[in-house]
Design a protein around this motif. Structure first.
Motif, PDB file in Angstrom:
ATOM      1  N   VAL A 139      26.326  -3.755  -9.092  1.00 42.06           N
ATOM      2  CA  VAL A 139      26.684  -5.041  -8.495  1.00 42.06           C
ATOM      3  C   VAL A 139      28.205  -5.147  -8.489  1.00 42.06           C
ATOM      4  O   VAL A 139      28.842  -5.157  -9.553  1.00 42.06           O
ATOM      5  CB  VAL A 139      26.071  -6.227  -9.280  1.00 42.06           C
ATOM      6  CG1 VAL A 139      26.573  -7.551  -8.711  1.00 42.06           C
ATOM      7  CG2 VAL A 139      24.542  -6.179  -9.213  1.00 42.06           C
ATOM      8  N   THR A 140      28.787  -5.177  -7.313  1.00 36.79           N
ATOM      9  CA  THR A 140      30.238  -5.307  -7.204  1.00 36.79           C
ATOM     10  C   THR A 140      30.656  -6.714  -7.614  1.00 36.79           C
ATOM     11  O   THR A 140      30.096  -7.689  -7.120  1.00 36.79           O
ATOM     12  CB  THR A 140      30.686  -5.000  -5.759  1.00 36.79           C
ATOM     13  OG1 THR A 140      30.510  -3.600  -5.527  1.00 36.79           O
ATOM     14  CG2 THR A 140      32.141  -5.357  -5.533  1.00 36.79           C
ATOM     15  N   ILE A 141      31.613  -6.799  -8.542  1.00 34.14           N
ATOM     16  CA  ILE A 141      32.105  -8.124  -8.944  1.00 34.14           C
ATOM     17  C   ILE A 141      33.515  -8.379  -8.434  1.00 34.14           C
ATOM     18  O   ILE A 141      33.968  -9.505  -8.382  1.00 34.14           O
ATOM     19  CB  ILE A 141      32.046  -8.332 -10.482  1.00 34.14           C
ATOM     20  CG1 ILE A 141      32.946  -7.331 -11.213  1.00 34.14           C
ATOM     21  CG2 ILE A 141      30.596  -8.217 -10.982  1.00 34.14           C
ATOM     22  CD1 ILE A 141      33.194  -7.738 -12.675  1.00 34.14           C
ATOM     23  N   MET A 142      34.215  -7.317  -8.118  1.00 36.11           N
ATOM     24  CA  MET A 142      35.551  -7.479  -7.543  1.00 36.11           C
ATOM     25  C   MET A 142      35.882  -6.298  -6.657  1.00 36.11           C
ATOM     26  O   MET A 142      35.305  -5.227  -6.794  1.00 36.11           O
ATOM     27  CB  MET A 142      36.591  -7.650  -8.644  1.00 36.11           C
ATOM     28  CG  MET A 142      36.592  -6.517  -9.642  1.00 36.11           C
ATOM     29  SD  MET A 142      37.347  -6.994 -11.198  1.00 36.11           S
ATOM     30  CE  MET A 142      38.999  -7.387 -10.684  1.00 36.11           C
ATOM     31  N   ARG A 143      36.809  -6.541  -5.740  1.00 36.47           N
ATOM     32  CA  ARG A 143      37.190  -5.478  -4.814  1.00 36.47           C
ATOM     33  C   ARG A 143      38.695  -5.275  -4.868  1.00 36.47           C
ATOM     34  O   ARG A 143      39.433  -6.191  -5.232  1.00 36.47           O
ATOM     35  CB  ARG A 143      36.792  -5.855  -3.388  1.00 36.47           C
ATOM     36  CG  ARG A 143      35.301  -5.961  -3.181  1.00 36.47           C
ATOM     37  CD  ARG A 143      35.008  -6.144  -1.702  1.00 36.47           C
ATOM     38  NE  ARG A 143      33.676  -5.683  -1.383  1.00 36.47           N
ATOM     39  CZ  ARG A 143      32.587  -6.436  -1.470  1.00 36.47           C
ATOM     40  NH1 ARG A 143      32.686  -7.696  -1.820  1.00 36.47           N
ATOM     41  NH2 ARG A 143      31.412  -5.935  -1.187  1.00 36.47           N
ATOM     42  N   GLY A 144      39.145  -4.090  -4.465  1.00 33.41           N
ATOM     43  CA  GLY A 144      40.572  -3.825  -4.362  1.00 33.41           C
ATOM     44  C   GLY A 144      41.219  -3.596  -5.713  1.00 33.41           C
ATOM     45  O   GLY A 144      40.564  -3.619  -6.752  1.00 33.41           O
ATOM     46  N   CYS A 145      42.531  -3.338  -5.683  1.00 35.11           N
ATOM     47  CA  CYS A 145      43.260  -3.084  -6.931  1.00 35.11           C
ATOM     48  C   CYS A 145      44.737  -3.356  -6.725  1.00 35.11           C
ATOM     49  O   CYS A 145      45.285  -3.052  -5.662  1.00 35.11           O
ATOM     50  CB  CYS A 145      43.065  -1.630  -7.367  1.00 35.11           C
ATOM     51  SG  CYS A 145      43.843  -1.300  -8.959  1.00 35.11           S
ATOM     52  N   ASP A 146      45.371  -3.938  -7.744  1.00 38.34           N
ATOM     53  CA  ASP A 146      46.806  -4.243  -7.672  1.00 38.34           C
ATOM     54  C   ASP A 146      47.643  -3.336  -8.558  1.00 38.34           C
ATOM     55  O   ASP A 146      48.820  -3.586  -8.768  1.00 38.34           O
ATOM     56  CB  ASP A 146      47.049  -5.701  -8.120  1.00 38.34           C
ATOM     57  CG  ASP A 146      46.480  -6.712  -7.143  1.00 38.34           C
ATOM     58  OD1 ASP A 146      46.100  -6.300  -6.026  1.00 38.34           O
ATOM     59  OD2 ASP A 146      46.420  -7.907  -7.488  1.00 38.34           O
ATOM     60  N   ASN A 147      47.049  -2.289  -9.089  1.00 38.23           N
ATOM     61  CA  ASN A 147      47.780  -1.510 -10.096  1.00 38.23           C
ATOM     62  C   ASN A 147      48.737  -0.458  -9.535  1.00 38.23           C
ATOM     63  O   ASN A 147      49.707  -0.109 -10.176  1.00 38.23           O
ATOM     64  CB  ASN A 147      46.800  -0.848 -11.063  1.00 38.23           C
ATOM     65  CG  ASN A 147      46.346  -1.825 -12.119  1.00 38.23           C
ATOM     66  OD1 ASN A 147      47.151  -2.597 -12.649  1.00 38.23           O
ATOM     67  ND2 ASN A 147      45.069  -1.836 -12.421  1.00 38.23           N
ATOM     68  N   PHE A 148      48.431   0.082  -8.388  1.00 42.07           N
ATOM     69  CA  PHE A 148      49.311   1.077  -7.769  1.00 42.07           C
ATOM     70  C   PHE A 148      49.689   2.234  -8.679  1.00 42.07           C
ATOM     71  O   PHE A 148      50.867   2.575  -8.801  1.00 42.07           O
ATOM     72  CB  PHE A 148      50.581   0.399  -7.215  1.00 42.07           C
ATOM     73  CG  PHE A 148      50.295  -0.487  -6.035  1.00 42.07           C
ATOM     74  CD1 PHE A 148      50.258   0.027  -4.744  1.00 42.07           C
ATOM     75  CD2 PHE A 148      50.043  -1.844  -6.210  1.00 42.07           C
ATOM     76  CE1 PHE A 148      49.979  -0.791  -3.654  1.00 42.07           C
ATOM     77  CE2 PHE A 148      49.765  -2.667  -5.128  1.00 42.07           C
ATOM     78  CZ  PHE A 148      49.734  -2.136  -3.842  1.00 42.07           C
ATOM     79  N   GLN A 189      37.454  -2.090  -9.755  1.00 43.77           N
ATOM     80  CA  GLN A 189      38.438  -1.045 -10.069  1.00 43.77           C
ATOM     81  C   GLN A 189      39.050  -1.316 -11.428  1.00 43.77           C
ATOM     82  O   GLN A 189      39.499  -0.409 -12.114  1.00 43.77           O
ATOM     83  CB  GLN A 189      39.548  -0.994  -9.006  1.00 43.77           C
ATOM     84  CG  GLN A 189      39.056  -0.824  -7.590  1.00 43.77           C
ATOM     85  CD  GLN A 189      38.329   0.481  -7.385  1.00 43.77           C
ATOM     86  OE1 GLN A 189      38.394   1.385  -8.223  1.00 43.77           O
ATOM     87  NE2 GLN A 189      37.619   0.598  -6.297  1.00 43.77           N
ATOM     88  N   ASN A 190      39.088  -2.586 -11.808  1.00 41.60           N
ATOM     89  CA  ASN A 190      39.735  -2.951 -13.057  1.00 41.60           C
ATOM     90  C   ASN A 190      39.082  -4.243 -13.549  1.00 41.60           C
ATOM     91  O   ASN A 190      39.638  -5.321 -13.401  1.00 41.60           O
ATOM     92  CB  ASN A 190      41.236  -3.140 -12.789  1.00 41.60           C
ATOM     93  CG  ASN A 190      41.991  -3.434 -14.058  1.00 41.60           C
ATOM     94  OD1 ASN A 190      41.492  -3.213 -15.158  1.00 41.60           O
ATOM     95  ND2 ASN A 190      43.180  -3.968 -13.912  1.00 41.60           N
ATOM     96  N   VAL A 191      37.896  -4.108 -14.124  1.00 41.72           N
ATOM     97  CA  VAL A 191      37.088  -5.296 -14.436  1.00 41.72           C
ATOM     98  C   VAL A 191      37.777  -6.243 -15.420  1.00 41.72           C
ATOM     99  O   VAL A 191      37.485  -7.434 -15.439  1.00 41.72           O
ATOM    100  CB  VAL A 191      35.687  -4.916 -14.991  1.00 41.72           C
ATOM    101  CG1 VAL A 191      34.838  -4.249 -13.932  1.00 41.72           C
ATOM    102  CG2 VAL A 191      35.789  -4.070 -16.237  1.00 41.72           C
TER     103      VAL A 191
END
Ligand code: 5AD
Ligand code: SF4
Length: 436
Positions: A139-148, A189-191
């Motif tokens: 179950v996807t709870i978040m999308r994308g990532c800001d960590n670069f 990507q980073n729960v």
């Protein structure tokens, strides 16, 4: 994440009147969902498209679509590179697929839609159609990532971090449980940074809510960034009875110099200290990780530091990858690239080192009792002495037999948690006998 997205695509197309075809050469519509994380994943798309070409040649009316991360990355260029491709849709246009396919058919034109829009949250019931035999779902709870991180393409192809509302997630899991699902793996990507940007509840608070869903037996999650692994999350492993004692914590390298150039924002010591914290609170927690070998500038001594960390931590399992340049990712421009040959050598050395550890850890489980969530009859099984399969709380695959006197049918066992005593620890699985 792609498994989850593909299921959304399937559900949407079903609602538009499509059905799953048995094979690609019987289909009117072929949708390829793609991964861009490493060059190898991207190359798989091109070889698959090559194999699909004869189908398009035989029947030009078949609609061929490519979606997901490679589509997002390449956009229009994909249409030029693959002249028989009809539709390219990105990671943010998933919900438009039925409409895009209909437009390709009605206008007989080739379409690219890789714009960045907010993804409308899917209706919980849409993801919830089980086939009656499944036990576990993502179950996807978040999308994308800001960590670069400097090697990584994700922020460029999946965009900025956005979290789904807790009530939608809970409703989706409740619907899944209603369909017979007993275990969910929450994906991001980073729960650890769940809800931060939107000011929602925190990830440990979300876990608490999921833990309360009745009928659900097990919760897992992935992925947790080591720099953000909070004390509150460590505490969740202690306080939530459904949260399984396994964590995937990608370390990537054991060398501080490499970690710095990867922009991981933790040091090797910080990583070890977090692992110690986890093990102190939750002694039996299983730990898996990701490693990249041959990051630009990785010297032999950097690599030795990674091997040394692997010996120190004693992971239960590792996913190891040869570094590959990704478009837009900063490290693609870094000098001192490691040769393919050397990357392959380091990968093999690392895998050999981990194999010995995994085997030792699995053998240490011989004689123990494990709680196994039953998934079904194992594929290798012959009918006279059926082998059942499932996973332990620690996420190890367990193949086991059921004593004859209690052997009911498959439907009776699938989705139940049973006690299995382990008599053999192998590299990729454990073997055992269910307790009577
Ligand atoms: N090359 C090799 N491996 C990579 N990963 C991410 N980007 C790259 C890359 N450019 C690996 C990391 C990550 C996993 C999902 O894929 O180890 O944790
Ligand atoms: Fe990529 Fe780093 Fe984000 Fe993971 S945390 S998805 S490696 S940028």
């Amino acid at each position: 994440m792609n498994v989850y997205d593909s299921r959304q695509i399937e559900n949407m197309m079903r609602q538009a009147g499509y059905q799953r075809a048995g094979s690609a050469d019987k289909a009117d519509l072929i949708i390829v969902n793609t991964c861009a994380i490493r060059d190898k994943a991207e190359q798989k798309l091109y070889s698959l498209l090559g194999r699909l070409a004869p189908i398009k040649q035989r029947n030009p009316d078949v609609v061929l679509a490519v979606g997901g991360c490679v589509a997002q990355q390449e956009g229009k260029a994909l249409l030029s590179r693959v002249p028989y491709l009809d539709l390219v849709f990105g990671t943010h246009t998933l919900n438009r697929i039925p409409e895009l396919v209909a437009r390709v058919i009605s206008t007989k034109s080739r379409i690219v839609d890789v714009g960045i829009h907010v993804i409308e949250d899917p209706l919980p019931t849409e993801n919830a159609r089980g086939n009656g035999k499944e036990v576990s779902r993502f179950v996807t709870i978040m999308r994308g990532c800001d960590n670069f991180c400097t090697y990584c393409v994700v922020p460029y192809v999946r965009g900025r971090e956005t979290s789904r509302a807790p009530d939608r997630i809970i409703a989706e899991i409740e619907a899944l449980v209603g369909e017979g699902i007993r275990e969910v793996t929450l994906l991001g990507q980073n729960v650890n940074s769940y809800g931060n940007r939107e000011g929602l509840i925190t990830f440990p608070e979300l876990l608490l809510k999921v833990n309360e869903i009745s009928g659900l037996s097990r919760i897992r999650f992935t992925t947790s960034h080591p720099k953000d692994l909070s004390d509150a999350l460590i505490e969740s492993f202690v306080s939530l009875e459904k949260l399984c004692p396994h964590i995937h914590l990608p370390v990537q390298s054991g060398s501080d110099a490499v970690l710095k150039r990867m922009k991981r924002r933790y040091t090797r010591d910080m990583f070890s200290e977090r692992v110690a914290g986890l093990r102190e609170k939750c002694g039996d927690i299983a730990l898996t990780s990701d490693i990249i070998v041959g990051f630009p500038g990785e010297t032999e001594s950097d690599f030795q530091l990674t091997l040394d960390l692997i010996q120190e931590i004693q992971f239960d399992g590792l996913f190891a990858f040869k570094y590959s340049d990704r478009p837009n990712a900063r490290a693609a421009g870094y000098m001192a690239k490691v040769s393919e040959k050397e990357k392959a050598r380091r990968l093999q050395v690392l895998l050999d080192c981990q194999q010995a550890i995994t085997l030792k850890k699995n053998r240490a489980l011989e004689g123990t009792e494990q709680v196994v969530l039953v998934e079904g009859v194992s594929r290798m099984s012959d009918t006279r002495d059926p082998q059942w399969t499932g996973r332990s709380l620690n996420n190890k695959i367990v193949n086991f037999t059921i004593p004859e006197k209690i052997a009911p049918s498959e439907e009776d066992w699938v989705g139940r948690q049973v006690k299995v005593v382990i008599y053999k620890g192998l590299l990729h699985s454990l073997q055992g006998k269910m307790l009577a």
